[in-house]
Design an enzyme around this catalytic site. Sequence first.
Site, PDB file in Angstrom:
ATOM      1  CE1 TYR A 141      -3.210  -2.805   0.019  1.00  0.00           C
ATOM      2  CE2 TYR A 141      -3.870  -2.203   2.223  1.00  0.00           C
ATOM      3  CZ  TYR A 141      -4.029  -2.987   1.105  1.00  0.00           C
ATOM      4  OH  TYR A 141      -5.010  -3.953   1.066  1.00  0.00           O
ATOM      5  CE  LYS A 192       0.755 -17.618  -2.880  1.00  0.00           C
ATOM      6  NZ  LYS A 192      -0.062 -18.840  -2.741  1.00  0.00           N
ATOM      7  CG  ASP A 224      -2.594 -20.037  -0.881  1.00  0.00           C
ATOM      8  OD1 ASP A 224      -1.808 -19.915   0.077  1.00  0.00           O
ATOM      9  OD2 ASP A 224      -2.296 -20.688  -1.896  1.00  0.00           O
ATOM     10  CG  ASP A 248      -7.281  -4.234   3.862  1.00  0.00           C
ATOM     11  OD1 ASP A 248      -8.277  -4.175   4.603  1.00  0.00           O
ATOM     12  OD2 ASP A 248      -7.123  -3.510   2.860  1.00  0.00           O
ATOM     13  CG  ASP A 252     -12.686  -6.411   6.187  1.00  0.00           C
ATOM     14  OD1 ASP A 252     -12.208  -5.879   7.210  1.00  0.00           O
ATOM     15  OD2 ASP A 252     -13.255  -5.763   5.293  1.00  0.00           O
TER      16      ASP A 252
END
Length: 364
Positions: A141, A192, A224, A248, A252
């Site tokens: 980001y 990852k 994943d 992020d 959620d």
Amino acid sequence: MTYKIAVFPGDGIGPEIVREATKVLGCLTSISGIRLELESELIGGAAYEQCGEPLPASSLDLARSADAILLGAVGGPQWESLDYALRPERGLLGLRAELDLFSNLRPAVMHSQLVGASTLKPEVVEGLDILIVRELTGGIYFGRPRGIRVLENGEREGFNTLVYRESQIRRIAHSAFRIAMKRNRRVCSVDKANVLECTELWREVMTSTAREYPEIALSHMYVDNAAMQLVRAPKQFDVIVTTNMFGDILSDCAAMLTGSIGMLPSASLDASAKGMYEPIHGSAPDIAGRERANPLATILSAAMLLRYTLGENEAANLIERAVRDALDSGVRTPDIHSPGMLEVGTAQMGDAVVKAMRKIADSP
Ligand code: NAD
């Protein structure tokens, strides 16, 4: 000792839910020896309306001088056409950046009274208590170069950069391990590393930093698989630590395991555990000013503030227990209402928590 708390109600339902959280903190002051000095300032759209900017200097000064910050929410449709720099969300991002709040804590706790509100089977989520620690000020980001460029053949190409320095990884690792020491001492680092070199480094630094915490059991998981495990068997986790973007998304996902956005608090901490505490939801303009907002996420954010920044664990436990007792008494705001329960408004829910706190304090 008196703690100074900066209070930013913000926009939409922000003032309503913060009003209830400050009511609870006022009750705490009256029944315990903890002295809190609350000072309010504008942020977001409300600040733009009065001062022409979403984070006026006086608000930033207050945030800097306070021991901790309690925030409602910012934003609303009336400010969506403003220049990017003037939008309410810039106030929030500005605070995070100015105060270097790099460690974002998002608990996902299943309150037994609300198990039916989850989309998952009761046996999967009953007793759930996990904490996601998300790196908040680095990663893709913020990485440069970034942008959209036109290639030689005229086609456009979008690009972002995933970048983490060792020091950034180390400090979020310390943050997660310290918090896990106060919980069940299990940390799962999500990356990852099989595809992204940046998160290969993430894994290496997590592993080496964990050597300073011999009591912590550190495991690693690819993102994943972590997404799959969160909905398959979420109770296997205690603390999850991960990068900005993975955090992020996963936080959620974890939030929704508990069924209600109006119940979940969050914290964003700096290196010395000074922090900003806020519900995970937004300003809910659709219900603002109608006394329909659930104040419990903000009240639980105040409990996190007491625990993580002020070190007042007993006071935090008291508030959390009072929230459970209030739910046990059968009161529900519309977002968590179910048949047989008593539907109440925002202020009545705050009153129910205060009443439960007084009852706990009065019991021998
Ligand atoms: P939202 O979280 O505000 O609302 C989503 C849905 O959840 C709405 O139906 C709302 O009524 C409901 N809801 C949210 N909080 C609730 C509560 N405490 N009690 C009962 N119901 C609740 O998300 P949105 O609608 O996507 O965004 C609205 C505004 O909030 C936008 O301007 C957005 O930019 C802003 N926003 C701010 C923050 C923040 O301040 N941290 C976070 C997310 C969104």
